[in-house]
Scaffold this motif. Sequence first.
Motif, short mmCIF file in Angstrom:
data_model
loop_
_atom_site.label_atom_id
_atom_site.label_comp_id
_atom_site.label_asym_id
_atom_site.label_seq_id
_atom_site.Cartn_x
_atom_site.Cartn_y
_atom_site.Cartn_z
N UNK A 105 0.83 -1.21 0.00
CA UNK A 105 0.00 0.00 0.00
C UNK A 105 0.87 1.26 0.00
N UNK A 106 1.95 1.23 0.77
CA UNK A 106 2.84 2.39 0.81
C UNK A 106 3.46 2.66 -0.55
N UNK A 107 3.94 1.62 -1.22
CA UNK A 107 4.54 1.78 -2.54
C UNK A 107 3.53 2.34 -3.55
N UNK A 108 2.32 1.83 -3.53
CA UNK A 108 1.30 2.30 -4.47
C UNK A 108 0.94 3.75 -4.20
N UNK A 109 0.89 4.11 -2.93
CA UNK A 109 0.56 5.50 -2.59
C UNK A 109 1.67 6.46 -3.05
N UNK A 110 2.91 6.10 -2.79
CA UNK A 110 4.02 6.96 -3.17
C UNK A 110 4.17 7.07 -4.68
N UNK A 111 3.87 5.98 -5.37
CA UNK A 111 4.04 5.97 -6.83
C UNK A 111 3.09 6.93 -7.54
N UNK A 112 2.02 7.29 -6.88
CA UNK A 112 1.04 8.20 -7.50
C UNK A 112 1.48 9.66 -7.45
N UNK A 113 2.50 9.95 -6.64
CA UNK A 113 2.94 11.35 -6.50
C UNK A 113 4.41 11.54 -6.82
N UNK A 114 5.13 10.48 -7.16
CA UNK A 114 6.57 10.59 -7.43
C UNK A 114 6.94 9.93 -8.75
N UNK A 115 8.06 10.38 -9.30
CA UNK A 115 8.57 9.79 -10.53
C UNK A 115 9.64 8.73 -10.24
N UNK A 116 10.23 8.79 -9.04
CA UNK A 116 11.25 7.81 -8.67
C UNK A 116 11.23 7.58 -7.16
N UNK A 117 11.73 6.42 -6.78
CA UNK A 117 11.80 6.03 -5.36
C UNK A 117 13.10 5.31 -5.10
N UNK A 118 13.64 5.50 -3.91
CA UNK A 118 14.76 4.69 -3.48
C UNK A 118 14.27 3.62 -2.53
N UNK A 119 14.58 2.37 -2.82
CA UNK A 119 14.10 1.25 -2.00
C UNK A 119 15.29 0.36 -1.62
N UNK A 120 15.31 -0.04 -0.36
CA UNK A 120 16.43 -0.81 0.19
C UNK A 120 16.60 -2.14 -0.55
N UNK A 121 17.85 -2.43 -0.91
CA UNK A 121 18.13 -3.63 -1.70
C UNK A 121 19.05 -4.62 -0.98
N UNK A 122 19.40 -4.33 0.28
CA UNK A 122 20.29 -5.25 1.00
C UNK A 122 19.63 -5.89 2.22
N UNK A 138 -1.56 1.90 -11.81
CA UNK A 138 -0.69 3.04 -12.07
C UNK A 138 -0.77 3.38 -13.57
N UNK A 139 -0.70 4.65 -13.88
CA UNK A 139 -0.84 5.06 -15.29
C UNK A 139 0.51 5.30 -15.96
N UNK A 140 1.59 5.42 -15.15
CA UNK A 140 2.90 5.59 -15.75
C UNK A 140 3.95 4.90 -14.90
N UNK A 141 5.06 4.47 -15.53
CA UNK A 141 6.11 3.76 -14.80
C UNK A 141 6.78 4.67 -13.78
N UNK A 142 7.39 4.05 -12.77
CA UNK A 142 8.16 4.77 -11.77
C UNK A 142 9.55 4.17 -11.68
N UNK A 143 10.55 5.02 -11.57
CA UNK A 143 11.92 4.56 -11.45
C UNK A 143 12.19 4.10 -10.02
N UNK A 144 12.65 2.85 -9.86
CA UNK A 144 12.94 2.31 -8.53
C UNK A 144 14.45 2.14 -8.40
N UNK A 145 15.05 2.96 -7.57
CA UNK A 145 16.50 2.95 -7.41
C UNK A 145 16.91 2.14 -6.18
N UNK A 146 17.85 1.21 -6.34
CA UNK A 146 18.31 0.43 -5.18
C UNK A 146 19.16 1.28 -4.25
#
Length: 291
Positions: free
Chosen positions: A162-179, A238-246
């Motif tokens: 739910x958090x990811x979907x909410x943030x994706x509606x207002x941002x073009x990119x997100x940083x998400x923990x990868x380790x 979602x209507x457009x892709x979002x950049x997910x940065x590790x």
Amino acid sequence: MKILIAGKNGQVGRCLVNLLEAQTELTFLALGREELDIADRIQVDKIVSEFQPNIIINAAAYTAVDKAEQESELANAINRDGPHNLAHAANNINAAIIHISTDYVFNGDSIESYTESDTTAPQGEYGRSKLAGEQAVAQACPKHIILRTAWVFGEHGNNFVKTMLRLAKTRESLGVVADQFGGPTYAGDIANAILTISKQIARDSHVYGIYHFSGFPHVNWHTFAEKIFEIALEQNVLVQPIQVNPITTLDYPTPAKRPANSRLNCDKIHNAFGIKQSDWQAALVRIKEYS
């Protein structure tokens, strides 16, 4: 069979209620905190004595991992004292208890998936309160199932999806923990596992103890987020892709330390009950229900 559920409004609790409503061979009573404060021993004893359940399911918990660092007294009241009260009441009427616990009882430093017999070493107040709850349940009621899970998500409550979907509606990119690695677990699959266990312990007294149940395949948070967005785009959530940065854990500091490894070995629950690990990717197909 009569089942008492504590924590009916949580992610797993709401799934349990929906599931049990379709079961004609059992009676259940589901209560939220406003109806049953599990930290109140007198209230717990009264309700359990009146309802006389065969099984008590504790889906109630304090889950604010970071806030627990400052609210350890409240965390322990709900995660340690509450489970003890329920287990004590269950033992008084010769009932069984199923208690939901967490991967946070481990330190997360292992390179292997954690088994039920691995040494516990929680790193924060939340994990310590949950481990204390496990110990309290085991001491108060021999007829116990402790079900450790991780990375829970579902249609109800607050969770990573739910958090990811909410943030994706207002941002073009997100940083998400990868380790940090683990197995996302669908709350509905936890409810189904609990129902399977409930039916079996009514017939078999040799299955009590600690079990692990979580999702597969194991991934990191970054990969999990990418899959969420992939399916959300496919289903027009979602209507457009979002950049997910590790990013690393160090890039995203939190008051409470997170386990680097939350992978749980689920062989024991499969061997004892025939329960397979949660298929979190299949659960995400219903992603419209999470938004």
